[in-house]
Scaffold this motif. Structure first.
Motif, PDB file in Angstrom:
ATOM      1  N   LEU A 108      50.608  39.537  46.326  1.00  0.00           N
ATOM      2  CA  LEU A 108      50.241  40.623  45.757  1.00  0.00           C
ATOM      3  C   LEU A 108      48.725  41.354  46.006  1.00  0.00           C
ATOM      4  O   LEU A 108      48.459  42.249  45.665  1.00  0.00           O
ATOM      5  N   GLU A 162      54.949  51.281  35.191  1.00  0.00           N
ATOM      6  CA  GLU A 162      55.021  49.764  35.780  1.00  0.00           C
ATOM      7  C   GLU A 162      53.681  49.226  36.294  1.00  0.00           C
ATOM      8  O   GLU A 162      53.377  48.082  35.533  1.00  0.00           O
ATOM      9  N   ARG A 179      51.362  48.693  33.105  1.00  0.00           N
ATOM     10  CA  ARG A 179      51.878  47.556  32.077  1.00  0.00           C
ATOM     11  C   ARG A 179      51.712  46.235  32.996  1.00  0.00           C
ATOM     12  O   ARG A 179      51.988  45.212  32.445  1.00  0.00           O
ATOM     13  N   GLY A 180      51.315  46.311  34.173  1.00  0.00           N
ATOM     14  CA  GLY A 180      50.838  45.170  34.926  1.00  0.00           C
ATOM     15  C   GLY A 180      52.026  44.319  35.462  1.00  0.00           C
ATOM     16  O   GLY A 180      52.085  43.377  35.891  1.00  0.00           O
ATOM     17  N   THR A 181      53.292  44.963  35.335  1.00  0.00           N
ATOM     18  CA  THR A 181      54.537  44.493  35.913  1.00  0.00           C
ATOM     19  C   THR A 181      55.022  44.841  37.491  1.00  0.00           C
ATOM     20  O   THR A 181      56.025  44.432  37.927  1.00  0.00           O
ATOM     21  N   GLY A 234      53.784  44.323  40.452  1.00  0.00           N
ATOM     22  CA  GLY A 234      54.007  43.479  41.770  1.00  0.00           C
ATOM     23  C   GLY A 234      55.136  42.363  41.227  1.00  0.00           C
ATOM     24  O   GLY A 234      56.052  42.063  42.067  1.00  0.00           O
ATOM     25  N   ALA A 235      55.273  41.932  40.031  1.00  0.00           N
ATOM     26  CA  ALA A 235      56.248  40.923  39.622  1.00  0.00           C
ATOM     27  C   ALA A 235      57.581  41.653  39.861  1.00  0.00           C
ATOM     28  O   ALA A 235      58.585  40.787  40.507  1.00  0.00           O
ATOM     29  N   LEU A 236      57.706  42.942  39.566  1.00  0.00           N
ATOM     30  CA  LEU A 236      59.285  43.526  39.932  1.00  0.00           C
ATOM     31  C   LEU A 236      59.367  43.743  41.231  1.00  0.00           C
ATOM     32  O   LEU A 236      60.581  43.353  41.853  1.00  0.00           O
ATOM     33  N   CYS A 237      58.261  43.946  42.149  1.00  0.00           N
ATOM     34  CA  CYS A 237      58.673  44.137  43.671  1.00  0.00           C
ATOM     35  C   CYS A 237      58.996  42.585  44.213  1.00  0.00           C
ATOM     36  O   CYS A 237      59.789  42.657  44.896  1.00  0.00           O
ATOM     37  N   PHE A 283      57.021  35.357  39.918  1.00  0.00           N
ATOM     38  CA  PHE A 283      55.750  35.766  39.270  1.00  0.00           C
ATOM     39  C   PHE A 283      55.860  36.062  37.917  1.00  0.00           C
ATOM     40  O   PHE A 283      56.285  37.174  37.611  1.00  0.00           O
ATOM     41  N   PHE A 314      55.800  40.751  53.146  1.00  0.00           N
ATOM     42  CA  PHE A 314      56.105  40.673  51.826  1.00  0.00           C
ATOM     43  C   PHE A 314      57.365  40.124  51.615  1.00  0.00           C
ATOM     44  O   PHE A 314      57.459  39.329  50.456  1.00  0.00           O
TER      45      PHE A 314
END
Lengths: 244, 437
Positions: free
Chosen positions: A55, B86, B89-91, B93-96, A82, A73
């Motif tokens: 990321l 998204e 809320r800091g999520t 990257g994790a969502l991707c 994560f 990616f």
């Protein structure tokens, strides 16, 4: 020689502006093992994780699994699940929706029933994420990450919101998930929790690796005196500070 | 997708924006109804005047004007939200990582954003339906074409807002980028009227409003449709590039530049495409059917040299009527305005050549000083050595209607009360459990 499914991070460097936030960090994370990343605030744990999972752009080093370097990616997405530190689940969505979403993205079979029980998810299903307590929120977030069934699970401060009773169940399920050929990498602020759950420890200070290994090897590195992980950590930190 | 829909549609702000948009649209609609009714009172007494009572410019366009305003000012807030929140809320990257692809995340976010922004269209549809229910006349096809233009505008707004969200960190930043994109289009349109914005005059082909003009006239234009779809596609492409995770920043910038250049090239190529389809009731935007057929059968090029200043009312009238109808029949017709190359108005010089219109077709040349539709068309056929075909056309009878009393009260209650209130109640219902702990 590394065992199959091992994540190998070599000489990783992450630069933000002119400053190296993570510098020359190398370690392995083996399937079945929980590797705890510990270090003082600002040590670069979150930046290291973001770099490892793809990321954040890394300026030096390599990340590979089974000897295959991760570049695109899609490679990272196939490898990692994560859980970000301080990530907030969408408060508008119901827990049921979030759980279903995570399950639908699962890459391989995970013991979902056991995971739901251990994290006490079912009583929360009808609630919106916005009404959950901090502990409940973290349980759902942890479920959403663990249920993805990726070979490497990276958890950034996953245990800080749990009370001791909840923590026992959570640590146990994380252990079980790791035992299913999954490498778990977690930053853990509470050293007592880290000692309870982790097999190996990466100590990070100012973005650099101070030590890496299991507790006995860290004890050896720290000298004869220290017994607990906390003692080892303090001893190594003081040693590093004297040396610098 | 349910996750994304929840973020978009369970947020109180989405419904609040929809309620405010409903008020804007409703106000435009009520004003349009009152004006149309006032004109209809006198028109009902005269057949000739009643033909001018066209609900497309009288009711549909003013109502959709409110949609345009709401889409430009409020649309970005709703459209950027699913992605921006998204990130906040800091999520993201994790969502991707969970989804396995940035493109899939963007597609889901874009779908949710389009649906949320699509709420802005609902009040206009309900109000136009109500207008028909109380006795007003609307042609389904031409109204749908006008509405289709607004759908394309919303797509562009959503794409711009999504691109803003992908390249920024917060909803406030993303909404600002989206609104700025809409305002840029308005500024280009305003360039004609404000000296301070005159430098934007050359960018007129990049105005969204200008591309939407044919839709408001019931025409289905190929070029502007392609232009607006490409603009939306470019926005979505920029969103994908901005939201992607790459090891080298240059790669991201190169991808974005590639998307921008490709989009600009397609939009530039789409601009001159003049093919359009007349979907107005009775084909009233076109010349008589036999004339259209005749014009299409004339071999070779048709050219007109119009020696009239840009500000000359005759030229403006011809541009708004005759030339448009000619282009609709023959998209390849070339209309030259030689005097546009001069810096000073030519009319003031009172030259003998001023006011001429030279017509060339199939090697023949004719000249006139009339801007009359029939005169110019006749000269085209004469120049081509043909006679003017049958000029008869189904007459548009016009649809004057006076909406007053209880019927007006119903529309007013719907516009200012029922629709905004319904949005607020739905928003409250969908989001109320958030506050219960």
């Amino acid at each position: 020689m590394t065992s199959p499914g091992t994540l190998a991070v070599r000489s990783l460097g992450v630069q933000i502006g002119a400053r190296w936030i993570v510098h020359d960090v190398s370690f392995d994370a083996r399937p079945g093992d929980i590797t705890a990343v510990i270090g003082p605030n600002g040590a670069g744990k979150t930046t290291l994780f973001e770099g490892v999972v793809g990321l954040r752009a890394v300026q030096a080093g390599s990340i590979s699994i089974d000897g295959r370097p991760l570049r695109a990616f899609a490679d990272f997405a196939r490898t990692f699940a994560f859980l970000p530190d301080a990530g907030i689940l969408p408060p508008e969505a119901s827990v049921h929706t979030l759980v279903e979403h995570a399950i639908s993205r699962s890459a391989r079979p995970v013991a979902l029933k056991r995971l739901r029980e251990a994290l006490a998810i079912d009583p929360l299903l009808s609630k919106l994420a916005g009404v959950l307590s901090r502990g409940e929120h973290q349980r759902v977030a942890l479920f959403s990450t663990l249920a993805l069934g990726r070979p490497v699970i990276v958890l950034d401060e996953p245990f800080s919101t749990f009370d001791p009773l909840q923590l026992r169940g959570v640590l146990s399920i994380v252990r079980e998930i790791a035992a299913e050929s999954t490498a778990v990498l977690a930053s853990i602020h509470q050293l007592s929790d880290a000692q309870k759950v982790a097999d190996r420890f990466l100590i990070l200070v100012d973005g650099k690796k101070l030590a890496f290994g299991d507790l006995s090897s860290l004890r050896s590195a720290a000298g004869e005196g220290p017994v607990s992980l906390e003692d080892v950590f303090v001893s190594l930190l003081e040693g590093a500070s004297r040396a610098s | 997708m349910r996750r994304e829909l929840a973020i978009a549609l369970r947020a109180p702000v989405t419904w609040l924006v929809a309620a405010v948009a409903a008020l804007l649209v409703g106000h435009g609609f009520v004003l349009a109804c009152d004006l149309f009714s006032a004109s209809s009172r006198s028109a009902l007494a005269s057949t000739l005047q009643s033909r001018e009572m066209d609900p497309l410019p009288g009711i549909v366009r003013p109502t959709l004007g409110g949609v345009g305003l709401a889409a430009a000012l409020l649309g970005p807030l709703v459209a950027a939200r699913p992605l921006s929140m998204e990130k906040e809320r800091g999520t993201y990257g994790a969502l991707c990582l969970a989804e396995g692809s940035v493109l899939r995340v963007m597609a889901n976010k874009a779908t949710a954003a389009v649906l949320a922004a699509g709420l802005l269209l609902i009040p206009s549809m309900v109000l136009l339906f109500a207008y028909r229910a109380v006795g007003g006349h609307l042609d389904l096809l031409e109204t749908s074409v006008a509405l289709g233009g607004e759908v394309l505008r919303l797509l562009v707004v959503v794409a711009a807002a999504l691109a803003g969200a992908a390249w920024t960190r917060t909803l406030a930043q993303a909404a600002t980028v989206g609104i700025a994109a809409s305002l840029t289009s308005w500024a280009i349109d305003a360039a004609e009227g404000f000296a301070a914005l005159a430098w934007l005059g050359g960018a007129s082909t990049w105005s969204i409003e200008r591309q939407l003009v044919p839709f408001g006239r019931g025409l289905m234009p190929v070029g502007p449709s392609l232009w607006l779809l490409t603009a939306a596609g470019t926005g979505f492409g920029l969103a994908w590039a901005g939201g992607s995770f790459v090891q080298r920043a240059e790669k991201k910038i190169r991808a974005s530049l590639g998307v921008l250049v490709a989009g600009a090239l397609v939009m530039t190529s789409a601009g001159p495409v003049r093919r359009a389809y007349d979907w107005t009731e009775g084909g009233r935007a076109s010349l008589p059917p036999a004339v259209v057929e005749g014009l299409r059968s004339i071999p070779g090029r048709i050219e007109l040299d119009v020696y009239l200043d840009r500000e000359d009312s005759r030229r403006r009238q011809a541009e708004a009527d005759t030339f448009q109808k000619l282009v609709l029949a023959r998209p390849d017709v070339t209309i030259h305005m030689p005097l546009d190359r001069q810096e000073r108005p030519a009319e003031a010089e009172r030259g003998e050549g001023y006011g001429r219109i030279v017509v060339r077709a199939s090697g023949g040349v004719r000249e006139t000083r009339s801007t009359s539709r029939r005169e110019l068309t006749t000269l085209i056929f004469e120049a081509a050595g043909r006679s003017l075909p049958d000029w008869s056309q189904p007459s548009y009878r016009g649809f004057p209607v006076v909406i007053e009393g209880a019927r007006r009260g119903f529309l007013v209650a719907l516009a200012y009360g029922a629709i905004p209130l319904a949005f607020l109640l739905i928003g409250l219902r969908l989001s109320q459990r958030r506050t219960v702990r």
